[in-house]
Scaffold this motif. Structure first.
Motif, PDB file in Angstrom:
ATOM      1  N   ALA A  96       0.637  -0.940   0.174  1.00 12.63           N
ATOM      2  CA  ALA A  96      -0.401   0.222   0.020  1.00 12.63           C
ATOM      3  C   ALA A  96       1.016   0.907  -0.130  1.00 12.63           C
ATOM      4  O   ALA A  96       2.634   1.322   0.427  1.00 12.63           O
ATOM      5  CB  ALA A  96      -1.091   0.160   1.600  1.00 12.63           C
ATOM      6  N   LEU A  97       0.491   2.465  -0.143  1.00 13.45           N
ATOM      7  CA  LEU A  97       0.894   3.645  -0.181  1.00 13.45           C
ATOM      8  C   LEU A  97       0.133   4.556   0.527  1.00 13.45           C
ATOM      9  O   LEU A  97      -0.882   4.365   0.959  1.00 13.45           O
ATOM     10  CB  LEU A  97       1.161   4.276  -1.352  1.00 13.45           C
ATOM     11  CG  LEU A  97       2.138   3.597  -2.748  1.00 13.45           C
ATOM     12  CD1 LEU A  97       1.871   4.010  -4.033  1.00 13.45           C
ATOM     13  CD2 LEU A  97       3.349   4.062  -2.463  1.00 13.45           C
ATOM     14  N   GLU A  98       1.198   5.164   1.452  1.00 17.14           N
ATOM     15  CA  GLU A  98      -0.094   6.425   2.703  1.00 17.14           C
ATOM     16  C   GLU A  98      -0.197   7.698   1.564  1.00 17.14           C
ATOM     17  O   GLU A  98       0.759   8.095   0.068  1.00 17.14           O
ATOM     18  CB  GLU A  98       1.334   7.260   2.897  1.00 17.14           C
ATOM     19  CG  GLU A  98       2.292   6.122   4.549  1.00 17.14           C
ATOM     20  CD  GLU A  98       3.267   7.041   5.601  1.00 17.14           C
ATOM     21  OE1 GLU A  98       2.570   7.950   6.074  1.00 17.14           O
ATOM     22  OE2 GLU A  98       4.359   6.029   5.938  1.00 17.14           O
ATOM     23  N   LEU A  99      -1.550   7.953   1.508  1.00 14.54           N
ATOM     24  CA  LEU A  99      -2.277   8.750   0.728  1.00 14.54           C
ATOM     25  C   LEU A  99      -0.728   9.722   0.585  1.00 14.54           C
ATOM     26  O   LEU A  99      -1.225  10.579  -1.156  1.00 14.54           O
ATOM     27  CB  LEU A  99      -3.173   9.339   2.075  1.00 14.54           C
ATOM     28  CG  LEU A  99      -4.342  10.387   0.637  1.00 14.54           C
ATOM     29  CD1 LEU A  99      -4.474   9.558  -0.708  1.00 14.54           C
ATOM     30  CD2 LEU A  99      -5.145  10.885   1.675  1.00 14.54           C
ATOM     31  N   PRO A 100      -0.112  10.778   0.867  1.00 12.94           N
ATOM     32  CA  PRO A 100       0.977  11.650   0.851  1.00 12.94           C
ATOM     33  C   PRO A 100       1.941  11.732  -0.891  1.00 12.94           C
ATOM     34  O   PRO A 100       1.771  12.765  -1.557  1.00 12.94           O
ATOM     35  CB  PRO A 100       1.025  12.642   1.728  1.00 12.94           C
ATOM     36  CG  PRO A 100       0.865  11.563   3.070  1.00 12.94           C
ATOM     37  CD  PRO A 100      -0.366  10.174   2.969  1.00 12.94           C
ATOM     38  N   ALA A 101       2.144  10.042  -0.512  1.00 15.26           N
ATOM     39  CA  ALA A 101       3.105   9.328  -1.762  1.00 15.26           C
ATOM     40  C   ALA A 101       2.677   9.746  -3.020  1.00 15.26           C
ATOM     41  O   ALA A 101       2.315   9.964  -3.327  1.00 15.26           O
ATOM     42  CB  ALA A 101       3.773   8.467  -1.121  1.00 15.26           C
ATOM     43  N   LEU A 102       1.531   9.306  -2.656  1.00 21.10           N
ATOM     44  CA  LEU A 102       0.388   8.659  -3.802  1.00 21.10           C
ATOM     45  C   LEU A 102      -0.201  10.371  -4.117  1.00 21.10           C
ATOM     46  O   LEU A 102      -0.137  10.571  -5.713  1.00 21.10           O
ATOM     47  CB  LEU A 102      -0.815   7.778  -3.293  1.00 21.10           C
ATOM     48  CG  LEU A 102      -2.141   7.734  -4.783  1.00 21.10           C
ATOM     49  CD1 LEU A 102      -0.980   6.764  -5.805  1.00 21.10           C
ATOM     50  CD2 LEU A 102      -3.277   6.884  -3.968  1.00 21.10           C
ATOM     51  N   THR A 103      -0.937  10.945  -3.676  1.00 22.93           N
ATOM     52  CA  THR A 103      -1.196  11.596  -4.761  1.00 22.93           C
ATOM     53  C   THR A 103      -0.273  13.022  -4.940  1.00 22.93           C
ATOM     54  O   THR A 103       0.264  13.908  -5.655  1.00 22.93           O
ATOM     55  CB  THR A 103      -1.598  12.892  -3.314  1.00 22.93           C
ATOM     56  OG1 THR A 103      -0.886  13.739  -2.631  1.00 22.93           O
ATOM     57  CG2 THR A 103      -3.476  12.437  -2.970  1.00 22.93           C
ATOM     58  N   LEU A 106      -3.871   4.692   4.341  1.00 23.22           N
ATOM     59  CA  LEU A 106      -2.903   4.084   3.094  1.00 23.22           C
ATOM     60  C   LEU A 106      -4.271   3.997   1.900  1.00 23.22           C
ATOM     61  O   LEU A 106      -5.246   3.239   2.415  1.00 23.22           O
ATOM     62  CB  LEU A 106      -2.131   2.850   3.685  1.00 23.22           C
ATOM     63  CG  LEU A 106      -1.419   2.665   4.741  1.00 23.22           C
ATOM     64  CD1 LEU A 106      -1.428   1.546   6.098  1.00 23.22           C
ATOM     65  CD2 LEU A 106      -0.316   3.443   4.719  1.00 23.22           C
ATOM     66  N   VAL A 107      -3.480   3.700   1.091  1.00 27.24           N
ATOM     67  CA  VAL A 107      -4.230   3.146  -0.102  1.00 27.24           C
ATOM     68  C   VAL A 107      -3.730   1.910  -1.038  1.00 27.24           C
ATOM     69  O   VAL A 107      -2.639   2.041  -1.230  1.00 27.24           O
ATOM     70  CB  VAL A 107      -4.274   4.789  -0.964  1.00 27.24           C
ATOM     71  CG1 VAL A 107      -5.369   3.889  -2.154  1.00 27.24           C
ATOM     72  CG2 VAL A 107      -5.418   5.987  -0.758  1.00 27.24           C
ATOM     73  N   GLY A 108      -4.979   1.294  -1.156  1.00 29.48           N
ATOM     74  CA  GLY A 108      -3.831  -0.216  -1.950  1.00 29.48           C
ATOM     75  C   GLY A 108      -4.535  -1.000  -2.871  1.00 29.48           C
ATOM     76  O   GLY A 108      -5.556  -0.320  -2.706  1.00 29.48           O
ATOM     77  N   LEU A 109      -3.998  -1.791  -3.415  1.00 31.18           N
ATOM     78  CA  LEU A 109      -4.773  -2.261  -4.197  1.00 31.18           C
ATOM     79  C   LEU A 109      -5.770  -3.500  -3.398  1.00 31.18           C
ATOM     80  O   LEU A 109      -5.340  -4.065  -2.416  1.00 31.18           O
ATOM     81  CB  LEU A 109      -4.473  -2.914  -5.389  1.00 31.18           C
ATOM     82  CG  LEU A 109      -3.800  -2.071  -6.456  1.00 31.18           C
ATOM     83  CD1 LEU A 109      -3.243  -2.953  -7.693  1.00 31.18           C
ATOM     84  CD2 LEU A 109      -4.661  -1.302  -7.287  1.00 31.18           C
ATOM     85  N   GLU A 110      -6.771  -4.527  -3.946  1.00 31.50           N
ATOM     86  CA  GLU A 110      -7.603  -5.221  -3.017  1.00 31.50           C
ATOM     87  C   GLU A 110      -6.940  -6.281  -3.230  1.00 31.50           C
ATOM     88  O   GLU A 110      -7.152  -6.627  -1.670  1.00 31.50           O
ATOM     89  CB  GLU A 110      -9.198  -5.343  -3.379  1.00 31.50           C
ATOM     90  CG  GLU A 110      -9.702  -6.471  -3.338  1.00 31.50           C
ATOM     91  CD  GLU A 110     -11.244  -6.654  -4.036  1.00 31.50           C
ATOM     92  OE1 GLU A 110     -12.309  -6.798  -3.072  1.00 31.50           O
ATOM     93  OE2 GLU A 110     -11.842  -6.343  -4.858  1.00 31.50           O
ATOM     94  N   ARG A 111      -6.377  -6.384  -3.891  1.00 32.79           N
ATOM     95  CA  ARG A 111      -5.838  -8.090  -3.420  1.00 32.79           C
ATOM     96  C   ARG A 111      -4.698  -7.647  -2.984  1.00 32.79           C
ATOM     97  O   ARG A 111      -4.799  -9.355  -1.974  1.00 32.79           O
ATOM     98  CB  ARG A 111      -4.747  -8.322  -5.715  1.00 32.79           C
ATOM     99  CG  ARG A 111      -4.310  -7.531  -6.067  1.00 32.79           C
ATOM    100  CD  ARG A 111      -3.186  -7.878  -7.249  1.00 32.79           C
ATOM    101  NE  ARG A 111      -2.882  -8.742  -7.117  1.00 32.79           N
ATOM    102  CZ  ARG A 111      -1.726  -9.493  -8.066  1.00 32.79           C
ATOM    103  NH1 ARG A 111      -1.255  -8.942  -9.079  1.00 32.79           N
ATOM    104  NH2 ARG A 111      -1.219 -11.042  -7.966  1.00 32.79           N
ATOM    105  N   TYR A 112      -4.011  -6.851  -2.452  1.00 29.63           N
ATOM    106  CA  TYR A 112      -2.984  -6.595  -1.331  1.00 29.63           C
ATOM    107  C   TYR A 112      -3.504  -7.000   0.046  1.00 29.63           C
ATOM    108  O   TYR A 112      -3.094  -7.085   1.509  1.00 29.63           O
ATOM    109  CB  TYR A 112      -1.426  -6.298  -1.737  1.00 29.63           C
ATOM    110  CG  TYR A 112      -0.261  -6.850  -3.130  1.00 29.63           C
ATOM    111  CD1 TYR A 112      -0.443  -7.411  -3.146  1.00 29.63           C
ATOM    112  CD2 TYR A 112      -1.108  -4.989  -4.225  1.00 29.63           C
ATOM    113  CE1 TYR A 112      -0.003  -7.724  -4.519  1.00 29.63           C
ATOM    114  CE2 TYR A 112      -0.368  -5.573  -5.504  1.00 29.63           C
ATOM    115  CZ  TYR A 112       0.265  -7.192  -5.438  1.00 29.63           C
ATOM    116  OH  TYR A 112       0.668  -6.902  -6.480  1.00 29.63           O
ATOM    117  N   ALA A 113      -4.768  -5.969  -0.320  1.00 28.70           N
ATOM    118  CA  ALA A 113      -4.984  -5.661   1.029  1.00 28.70           C
ATOM    119  C   ALA A 113      -5.797  -6.942   2.069  1.00 28.70           C
ATOM    120  O   ALA A 113      -5.609  -7.478   2.958  1.00 28.70           O
ATOM    121  CB  ALA A 113      -5.950  -4.919   0.910  1.00 28.70           C
TER     122      ALA A 113
END
Length: 749
Positions: free
Chosen positions: A245-252, A307-314
């Motif tokens: 997953a990624l922390e939201l600030p890193a993703l934005t 955190l934001v992540g793809l469902e498969r890894y969550a």
């Protein structure tokens, strides 16, 4: 440790023992692909080892290939995990046009598929109801796996091809797009051209050009479809770099760098469409997992990270945490009395602590180097003597072969000639079983599964645990029956998994189960050298038998030349290890001294030929990728209408001709990630000048520790090697497993 003088003759031998371990010439940059084009371990885990995905079955094939069986088994397990979790919980500047040159896009995709380039290096920095345990005597057949998915219908492929042509993209991508998007692929692609980003190797600027060709002025950087597609693409790139997953600030921030005007809206739209999931993990302090205690005052605000992540890894991390919690909180099946276990521990030598820990716990971690594997071997023999159905699993077939030999030999953990539990020279049926992780999951190896779909065993010792990614670890833990014991064993100093996650490191840090650290050091000068690297010290070691040799080089061209000389002549003559038992390891695939350049030079010297069969000839050493993230060393035997026939650790493998380009590359030279989990009598580690930025302590530790008898270091990075060992730890990975494990109480002691 020896240092070779600058080359004077073709037949010069490894240098004299006792010389200073320091290169004698400054290494110049080798040019080549440099930082952007050189694919390095920790960033490039694609190519041959990642592109062995779901290949189509050969026409009329009567049985599934190993890769198909493994992938089918993984699909079945994921469906079972999803059903189980559902039962437990109630409702929880845009890119330029391609200029008509579709070859550019096709080349980008092919470069990733072949390992010529890494995928984007965006993120390269920074209690349930118990089932009754199966009866020991029962040995049902492995559960059947479902058939591999059929190839896309020809009409679907043709309709996709028409859309690709209209948008200026290469027709050759039609089958991949049709497989990725499924039924109605052409309509989906026309309605949302940025779906092209789902194909590995396609970058946002290329998808932008495709979209502009199809949509015209309607395709702008602020298009909601573009924002969602780039968000998902960034999360996929993060997974390739090891993050779950990624922390939201890193993703934005990454979205803004990719020309998405409103990054926050792009993330929200992606979440609303169910293409990603958001999580809040409580923190005591930045980077620390949530506290276990409830001592916070009422109303006190605790810091969180989003955190934001793809469902498969969550799903995988949550299933893994559930499975580990089940093992920790369930009483192990009572096989033998406490007195019986203590008796076995008393005869297990250095493995006594491990045997005692396993006697009373469902999950145990064991750490140590190569010599420490004797302790899991002693544990398995003791467990068999107590009547447990005990199995071991290794990362690959070479590790399986080595550990099987260790099990069938004398009791290394107790000393030569010591009495072993049971018959030390017993038949294969009397010895604990050994399988590969892939074979265990697919049912091709191992004890099979019981009526509930769980492994038909009482104890599983999983070696090479640092190579476990979250999805594989989740599949394994969910497949264990209630009352089973799991031992995760491995060397914490090696590189983490090629896939996302850092399961073993997260578990060690969580301290939720017993941890047994082996006191058995790896012997000799090689063991001394590797042990020093593990604690951040690059020591000069005495190597009277030329166990360690330093070969200074000035540039990448000389590095390739000296490597070929070492493998083909010097090591066989001076050390007695033939070329076929010597492995070359280098930081990346690209560059003037990457795996491609080295393999080309080594093939020309050791097995010249025209490459009649997809670039390969009988006798070529290869790196075979039967499934994403896995690399199996092998050798080409022959080619016929079925495909390319390989021998991989004594097992016959047939690679269909349509999958040769995707899943094979020459294997005289490997990256350290590809080599992890295997060892060779002799290893030549190549460090050209342009590889300095790719080095880290785990990389050096992994590469150096692949050698059993002899290590040559072709050294062109000057002081960068010592600096990497002393100052550059593993690149951090963002995972949710520590927070998910936080509710578990800490292990006693």
């Amino acid at each position: 440790m020896s240092t070779e003088p600058p080359e004077t003759t073709e037949n010069s031998e490894p240098g004299t023992p006792g010389a200073a371990a320091q290169d004698g010439a400054a290494a110049s940059g080798s040019g080549g692909e440099g930082a952007d084009g050189t694919s390095t371990d920790g960033e490039d885990v694609t190519g041959a080892e990642s592109d062995g995905g779901e290949g189509e079955a050969s026409e009329g094939a009567a049985r599934q290939s190993e890769a198909e069986a493994e992938l089918a088994a993984q699909r079945v397990e994921r469906e079972r995990i999803a059903r189980r979790k559902a039962e437990r919980a109630a409702p929880v500047d845009s890119g330029a046009k391609l200029s008509g040159q579709a070859a550019d896009l096709l080349a980008a995709v092919r470069a990733v598929e072949s390992g010529a380039k890494p995928t984007a290096t965006v993120f390269s920095e920074p209690e349930p109801p118990r089932r009754p345990a199966a009866e020991p005597a029962r040995r049902p057949e492995p559960a059947p796996v479902s058939a591999a998915p059929a190839a896309p219908a020809s009409e679907t492929v043709e309709s996709v091809r028409a859309v690709l042509t209209e948008g200026g993209a290469p027709e050759a991508l039609a089958a991949q797009v049709a497989a990725a998007l499924g039924e109605g692929a052409a309509d989906q692609l026309r309605a949302d051209p940025w779906q092209l980003l789902r194909i590995a190797g396609v970058r946002p600027e290329q998808a932008d050009g495709f979209a502009r060709a199809l949509l015209g002025a309607e395709a702008g950087p602020d298009d909601e479809r573009r924002g969602r597609a780039v968000t998902v693409w960034l999360l996929e790139q993060a997974a390739l770099a090891g993050h779950t997953a990624l922390e939201l600030p890193a993703l934005t921030a990454a979205l803004a760098q990719r020309g998405v005007p409103d990054a926050d809206a792009a993330v929200q739209n992606t979440l609303a469409e169910g293409e990603a999931l958001a999580f809040q993990d409580a923190l005591d302090e930045p980077g620390a997992p949530a506290r276990r205690d409830e001592g916070a005052e009422e109303g006190e605000e605790r810091p969180v990270r989003v955190l934001v992540g793809l469902e498969r890894y969550a799903l995988a991390e949550e299933s893994l945490a559930d499975g580990l919690g089940r093992l920790i909180n369930s009483a192990p099946k009572q096989d033998g009395s406490a007195e019986d276990w203590e008796r076995e521990a008393g005869g297990a030598g250095s493995a006594a602590d491990l045997v005692r820990a396993v006697a009373g716990h469902g999950l145990v971690l064991h750490t140590g180097g190569e010599a420490s594997r004797a302790e899991p071997a002693a544990l398995l023999r003791a467990a068999r003597a107590l009547g447990l159905r005990a199995w071991a699993a290794t990362a690959g077939p070479q590790g399986k072969e080595r550990f099987s030999a260790l099990l069938s030999g004398p009791g290394e953990a107790t000393g030569a000639g010591a009495e072993l539990p049971g018959d030390a020279t017993g038949t294969a049926a009397e010895l604990p079983g050994v399988a590969t992780v892939a074979g265990l999951l697919s049912g091709a190896e191992g004890p099979g599964r019981d009526a509930d779909g769980a492994f038909d065993l009482d104890l599983l010792v999983l070696l090479d645990a640092p190579q476990l990614d979250v999805e594989t670890a989740a599949l394994l833990t969910e497949s264990l029956p209630d009352g089973a014991r799991l031992v995760l064993a491995g060397d914490p100093g090696v590189l983490w998994s090629a896939g996302p996650g850092r399961v073993f490191a997260d578990l060690l840090a969580a301290r939720i189960c017993p941890q047994i650290a082996s006191r058995r050091p790896d012997p000799g000068p090689l063991g001394e050298l590797v042990s020093g690297v593990g604690i951040g010290e690059l020591n000069q070691v005495e190597a009277p038998g030329k166990e360690v040799v330093i070969v200074p080089v000035r540039d990448a061209g000389e590095a390739v030349h000296r490597t070929v000389q070492l493998v083909a002549d010097s090591v066989p003559r001076a050390i007695g290890v033939p070329a076929e038992q010597t492995q070359v390891i280098t930081p990346g695939h690209g560059g003037a001294a990457g795996t491609r350049a080295l393999n080309a030079a080594l093939k020309e010297r050791l097995n010249p030929g025209p490459g009649r069969f997809g670039g390969f000839d009988p006798g070529d050493r290869v790196a075979y990728s039967p499934a994403p993230g896995r690399t199996v060393p092998g050798q080409v035997v022959k080619a016929d209408a079925e495909g390319l026939h390989l021998s991989c650790a004594g097992e016959a493998v047939v690679v269909p001709k349509e999958r040769v380009e995707q899943s094979l590359r020459h294997g005289w030279a490997l990256t350290a990630h590809q080599a992890a989990g295997a060892r060779w009598p002799a290893v030549v580690v190549v460090l050209p000048g342009d590889a300095a930025q790719a080095l880290s302590r785990p990389w050096v530790y992994t590469a150096f520790s692949r050698a059993d008898r002899h290590l040559s270091v072709v050294h062109g990075v000057e002081q960068a090697l010592a600096r990497a060992v002393a100052e550059i730890p593993a690149k951090p990975r963002t995972t949710r497993l520590p927070a998910l494990l936080a509710p578990q109480p800490p292990a006693a002691g």
